[in-house]
Design a protein around this motif. Structure first.
Motif, PDB file in Angstrom:
ATOM      1  N   GLY A   1      71.658 -12.901  14.040  1.00 60.12           N
ATOM      2  CA  GLY A   1      72.621 -11.834  14.242  1.00 60.12           C
ATOM      3  C   GLY A   1      73.634 -11.848  13.109  1.00 60.12           C
ATOM      4  N   GLN A   2      74.534 -10.871  13.115  1.00 59.15           N
ATOM      5  CA  GLN A   2      75.461 -10.709  11.998  1.00 59.15           C
ATOM      6  C   GLN A   2      76.668 -11.617  12.096  1.00 59.15           C
TER       7      GLN A   2
ATOM      8  N   GLN B   1      65.639  -7.825  15.845  1.00 58.81           N
ATOM      9  CA  GLN B   1      67.012  -7.619  15.349  1.00 58.81           C
ATOM     10  C   GLN B   1      67.982  -8.120  16.419  1.00 58.81           C
ATOM     11  N   LEU B   2      69.012  -8.797  15.959  1.00 62.91           N
ATOM     12  CA  LEU B   2      69.987  -9.389  16.869  1.00 62.91           C
ATOM     13  C   LEU B   2      71.375  -8.827  16.584  1.00 62.91           C
ATOM     14  N   GLN B   3      72.102  -8.555  17.653  1.00 64.33           N
ATOM     15  CA  GLN B   3      73.463  -8.030  17.538  1.00 64.33           C
ATOM     16  C   GLN B   3      74.372  -8.922  18.374  1.00 64.33           C
TER      17      GLN B   3
ATOM     18  N   TYR C   1      76.986 -17.313  15.297  1.00 66.24           N
ATOM     19  CA  TYR C   1      75.755 -16.575  15.052  1.00 66.24           C
ATOM     20  C   TYR C   1      74.734 -16.890  16.140  1.00 66.24           C
TER      21      TYR C   1
ATOM     22  N   THR D   1      69.142 -10.043  26.364  1.00 62.79           N
ATOM     23  CA  THR D   1      70.463 -10.511  25.939  1.00 62.79           C
ATOM     24  C   THR D   1      70.656 -11.986  26.286  1.00 62.79           C
TER      25      THR D   1
ATOM     26  N   THR E   1      79.914 -13.235  14.808  1.00 61.91           N
ATOM     27  CA  THR E   1      81.134 -12.726  15.431  1.00 61.91           C
ATOM     28  C   THR E   1      82.206 -13.792  15.323  1.00 61.91           C
TER      29      THR E   1
ATOM     30  N   CYS F   1      78.201 -10.108  19.618  1.00 65.45           N
ATOM     31  CA  CYS F   1      79.538  -9.561  19.809  1.00 65.45           C
ATOM     32  C   CYS F   1      80.290 -10.417  20.818  1.00 65.45           C
TER      33      CYS F   1
ATOM     34  N   CYS G   1      74.525 -11.697  22.732  1.00 66.25           N
ATOM     35  CA  CYS G   1      73.561 -11.519  21.646  1.00 66.25           C
ATOM     36  C   CYS G   1      72.443 -10.647  22.188  1.00 66.25           C
ATOM     37  N   GLU G   2      72.411  -9.400  21.758  1.00 62.66           N
ATOM     38  CA  GLU G   2      71.398  -8.459  22.236  1.00 62.66           C
ATOM     39  C   GLU G   2      70.282  -8.348  21.216  1.00 62.66           C
TER      40      GLU G   2
ATOM     41  N   SER H   1      66.529  -6.633  19.923  1.00 64.71           N
ATOM     42  CA  SER H   1      65.690  -5.442  19.965  1.00 64.71           C
ATOM     43  C   SER H   1      64.526  -5.618  19.006  1.00 64.71           C
TER      44      SER H   1
END
Length: 121
Positions: free
Chosen positions: A112-113, A2-4, A94, A77, A115, A6, A21-22, A24
């Motif tokens: 990721g979602q 999973q990528l986040q 992304y 990250t 930003t 911000c 981009c973090e 997990s």
């Protein structure tokens, strides 16, 4: 994985932003990381990528010399440092990961979602 992602925001032309981009749920150190962007009405395009160990980088011609991609496997990250921003850099950014070097959107399995980066002229 999973990528986040911000770090986006509104900045004036010539300014800078750093995206993060973090990751997990996976082995980040075994993955290539790439940044893509998508402007309104346009296709998603490749921006930059970095290899597993963070030792080799690749950039689209449009950002070469202005953007820097990096990767910290200890922190799971990746980053995209964006300097000398232009209005045409405005897009949703992304991050994505792949098992090997890739440039096509279809080669990436986890995203990721996104930003939003907006550069005012």
């Amino acid at each position: 994985v999973q990528l986040q992602a911000c770090g986006g925001g509104l900045v004036q032309a010539g300014g800078s932003l750093r995206l993060s981009c973090e990751a997990s749920g996976g082995t980040f150190s075994s993955l290539w990381v790439a940044w893509f962007r998508q402007a309104p009405g346009k296709e998603r395009e490749f921006v930059a990528s970095i290899n597993r160990r963070g030792t080799n980088t690749y950039y689209a011609d449009s950002v070469k010399g202005r953007f820097t991609i990096s990767k910290d496997n200890a922190k799971n990250t990746a980053y995209l440092q964006m300097n000398s921003l232009k209005a045409e850099d405005t897009a949703v950014y992304y991050c994505a990961v792949s098992a090997s070097f890739a440039l096509r959107v279809t080669d990436f399995g986890a995203w990721g979602q996104g930003t939003q980066v907006t550069v005012s002229s």
